[in-house]
Design an enzyme around this catalytic site. Structure first.
Site, short mmCIF file in Angstrom:
data_model
loop_
_atom_site.label_atom_id
_atom_site.label_comp_id
_atom_site.label_asym_id
_atom_site.label_seq_id
_atom_site.Cartn_x
_atom_site.Cartn_y
_atom_site.Cartn_z
N TYR A 175 0.84 -1.16 -0.08
CA TYR A 175 -0.07 0.10 -0.18
C TYR A 175 0.93 1.20 -0.09
O TYR A 175 2.01 1.01 0.16
CB TYR A 175 -0.96 0.25 1.19
CG TYR A 175 -0.44 0.20 2.45
CD1 TYR A 175 -0.03 1.74 2.95
CD2 TYR A 175 0.22 -0.75 3.34
CE1 TYR A 175 0.38 1.88 4.22
CE2 TYR A 175 0.73 -0.52 4.53
CZ TYR A 175 0.89 0.75 4.89
OH TYR A 175 1.61 1.09 6.06
N CYS A 176 0.24 2.30 -0.62
CA CYS A 176 1.02 3.79 -0.45
C CYS A 176 0.14 4.76 -0.10
O CYS A 176 -0.45 4.65 0.98
CB CYS A 176 1.77 3.85 -1.79
SG CYS A 176 1.00 3.69 -3.09
N ARG A 177 -0.13 5.89 -0.93
CA ARG A 177 -0.89 7.05 -0.35
C ARG A 177 -2.33 7.13 -0.94
O ARG A 177 -3.02 7.72 -0.20
CB ARG A 177 -0.10 8.19 -1.10
CG ARG A 177 1.38 8.23 -0.67
CD ARG A 177 2.05 9.40 -1.56
NE ARG A 177 3.36 9.74 -0.87
CZ ARG A 177 4.42 9.91 -1.88
NH1 ARG A 177 4.41 10.00 -3.05
NH2 ARG A 177 5.52 10.19 -1.20
N CYS A 181 -2.14 6.30 -6.36
CA CYS A 181 -0.33 6.32 -5.95
C CYS A 181 0.15 5.39 -6.75
O CYS A 181 -0.26 4.20 -6.57
CB CYS A 181 -0.24 6.16 -4.51
SG CYS A 181 1.59 6.19 -4.31
#
Length: 221
Positions: A175-177, A181
């Site tokens: 996962y990220c932002r 993303c």
């Protein structure tokens, strides 16, 4: 329409005008990861410090961001209102009303259909059963400001050389932002190419936090 109703809708319109800027929306996305100085926000968003400051002041006047002093620095954080929920609703409406956005993003990222995302609800169920490794591929400073409980932080630019730190069995969820993303897309491509079972989280850390789910913090050394 009464004068009171008109006044209320004028206030709604003022808020909408504040958000009617791609730069301000981008700044809010970066601030959602954690407190940032205007200098760092300018760097992340590709704006001059003066331009970033102007946008931030408009966001502050509308209550979308707040500030606090840290010595000589002024740090920006999200306002106390449901800012993440508002941005999420805006994104959902844009996807509903303009389906081509998803196509444009897919074309830009050149990603095959095998990069299917896992929803937050499904991830919560999988975590209860075990066998899932959470991989946060954001920069270390963002991870330190807040992350999903138990997540491993390997910034995307370090992933190729740090694959040995990941468990060989089970599934990895990167996962990220947020949903647009590219970092988690890149991570899953790398992981699947090296034989890992991997998917990306459909949303990102800000949405997870806004949903009232548990988060952890760490301190940079």
């Amino acid at each position: 329409m009464t004068d009171v109703q008109l006044h209320v809708f004028e206030e709604f319109a003022d808020l909408a005008r504040t958000l009617a800027s791609a730069h301000r929306l981008l700044l809010l996305e970066h601030i959602a990861q954690g407190e940032r100085s205007v200098e760092r926000l300018a760097e992340l968003s590709g704006l001059s410090i003066a331009n970033a400051s102007q946008h931030l002041q408009q966001l502050r006047r509308a209550g979308f961001v707040e500030t606090r002093r840290d010595g000589k620095r002024v740090l920006y954080r999200l306002g106390t209102g449901p800012v993440i929920g508002l941005l999420s609703a805006l994104r959902q409406y844009a996807e509903h009303n303009r389906a081509q956005i998803q196509g444009l993003v897919a074309d830009r990222l050149h990603r095959p259909d095998r990069l299917e995302a896992i929803s937050r609800e499904e991830l919560l169920l999988r975590l209860r059963g075990g066998g899932v490794t959470l991989l946060d591929v954001r920069p270390e400073e963002e991870f330190a400001s807040g992350h999903l409980p138990g997540a491993i932080n390997i910034p995307i630019e370090e992933l190729e050389r740090r694959l040995a730190e990941l468990p060989a069995g089970g599934e990895i969820v990167a996962y990220c932002r947020g949903p647009y993303c590219a970092l988690s897309f890149d991570a899953v491509t790398v992981l699947q190419g090296r034989g890992f079972v991997a998917r990306r989280l459909e949303s990102g850390f800000p949405d997870w936090k806004a949903a009232g789910l548990a988060v952890e913090n760490s301190t940079l050394s």
